[in-house]
Design a protein around this motif. Sequence first.
Motif, PDB file in Angstrom:
ATOM      1  N   GLY A  21       0.811  -1.208   0.000  1.00 16.41           N
ATOM      2  CA  GLY A  21       0.000   0.000   0.000  1.00 16.41           C
ATOM      3  C   GLY A  21       0.844   1.258   0.000  1.00 16.41           C
ATOM      4  N   VAL A  22       1.976   1.246   0.704  1.00 18.47           N
ATOM      5  CA  VAL A  22       2.857   2.420   0.737  1.00 18.47           C
ATOM      6  C   VAL A  22       3.395   2.722  -0.660  1.00 18.47           C
ATOM      7  CG1 VAL A  22       5.064   3.298   1.593  1.00 18.47           C
ATOM      8  CG2 VAL A  22       3.486   2.148   3.164  1.00 18.47           C
ATOM      9  N   LEU A  23       3.850   1.683  -1.369  1.00 13.77           N
ATOM     10  CA  LEU A  23       4.381   1.897  -2.713  1.00 13.77           C
ATOM     11  C   LEU A  23       3.267   2.267  -3.696  1.00 13.77           C
ATOM     12  CD1 LEU A  23       7.055  -0.929  -2.924  1.00 13.77           C
ATOM     13  CD2 LEU A  23       7.380   1.486  -2.440  1.00 13.77           C
ATOM     14  N   ALA A  24       2.092   1.641  -3.535  1.00 19.95           N
ATOM     15  CA  ALA A  24       0.964   2.000  -4.394  1.00 19.95           C
ATOM     16  C   ALA A  24       0.522   3.437  -4.134  1.00 19.95           C
ATOM     17  CB  ALA A  24      -0.205   1.041  -4.146  1.00 19.95           C
ATOM     18  N   VAL A 216      -1.466  -2.606 -10.280  1.00 24.02           N
ATOM     19  CA  VAL A 216      -0.355  -3.486 -10.654  1.00 24.02           C
ATOM     20  C   VAL A 216       0.747  -3.398  -9.605  1.00 24.02           C
ATOM     21  CG1 VAL A 216       1.489  -3.861 -12.338  1.00 24.02           C
ATOM     22  CG2 VAL A 216      -0.846  -3.457 -13.121  1.00 24.02           C
ATOM     23  N   THR A 217       1.056  -2.187  -9.161  1.00 29.61           N
ATOM     24  CA  THR A 217       2.073  -2.008  -8.122  1.00 29.61           C
ATOM     25  C   THR A 217       1.657  -2.692  -6.834  1.00 29.61           C
ATOM     26  OG1 THR A 217       2.731   0.119  -9.068  1.00 29.61           O
ATOM     27  CG2 THR A 217       3.356  -0.302  -6.781  1.00 29.61           C
ATOM     28  N   LEU A 218       0.414  -2.475  -6.436  1.00 26.04           N
ATOM     29  CA  LEU A 218      -0.087  -3.044  -5.182  1.00 26.04           C
ATOM     30  C   LEU A 218       0.037  -4.565  -5.165  1.00 26.04           C
ATOM     31  CD1 LEU A 218      -1.652  -2.338  -2.500  1.00 26.04           C
ATOM     32  CD2 LEU A 218      -3.720  -2.899  -3.772  1.00 26.04           C
ATOM     33  N   TRP A 219      -0.470  -5.209  -6.206  1.00 22.66           N
ATOM     34  CA  TRP A 219      -0.498  -6.670  -6.207  1.00 22.66           C
ATOM     35  C   TRP A 219       0.872  -7.278  -6.486  1.00 22.66           C
ATOM     36  CZ3 TRP A 219      -4.137  -9.152  -3.877  1.00 22.66           C
ATOM     37  CH2 TRP A 219      -5.415  -8.601  -3.790  1.00 22.66           C
TER      38      TRP A 219
END
Length: 256
Positions: A21-24, A216-219
């Motif tokens: 979540g932080v990166l998303a 896409v980033t999250l998963w």
Amino acid sequence: MNSISVRALLVRGMLAGLIAGVLALAVAYFLGESRVDAAIALEEAHSHEHDGEELVSRALQSTAGLATGVLVFGVAIGGIAALVFCYALGRIGRFGPRATAALIAGAALLTVYVVPFLKYPANPPAVGNPDTIGRRTGLFFLMVALSVLLAVAAVILGRRLAPRLGNWNATIAAAAGYVVVIGLAYAFLPSFNEVGKDFPATLLWEFRLATLAVQVTLWTVFGVVFGHLTERLLAPGAASAGTSAAASNRTAAAAG
């Protein structure tokens, strides 16, 4: 799998979801918020109605509001995915913890977001009729539910066909059945084309790509982090052996 392992996996799933979540959140802020601001500016430029002050300021929405939404979502999907992992491990083939986590993350991205997104893509502010927002939201979640249920049915079908067709052919048959039924849902569920002629196509495209990039980033990050954490928990010997082997290879390369 005992209750202690389930609890430990649930905690690791939520932690992986928080990290993802932080990166998303970073992707959403740097790629998406500028497009939202541009869409809001267009909406205000073409609107002659003034409804007074906003209950929540745009600055708060784009910072604390966005962070709360993305991080809570990350932790929630991390916990749900961890429970799915507990059931799926050892039941969907001879995959280890890391591979199982990657498969679950990829399947979740496809079924929970990509498939519904192709039918009902995200729209920025100023796009869409306010009178149909309830119907559009309901149909989107209906598409999510159909996609997930059909994916589960495809897995069950593949397992039942495997003894007769073999794993490879059974997987292809189950995937083909999923695609066919999803195609029928695409054909029969209503569509909405509410993008105004004055709305820039480039801005719409960039906004939708940004929303896709967030998911896409999250998963992807979740699958990588959760796979690492589960392998350390469930197969510590293999993980330490892999680390030792990598260290030995680096030492040999440095010596050479």
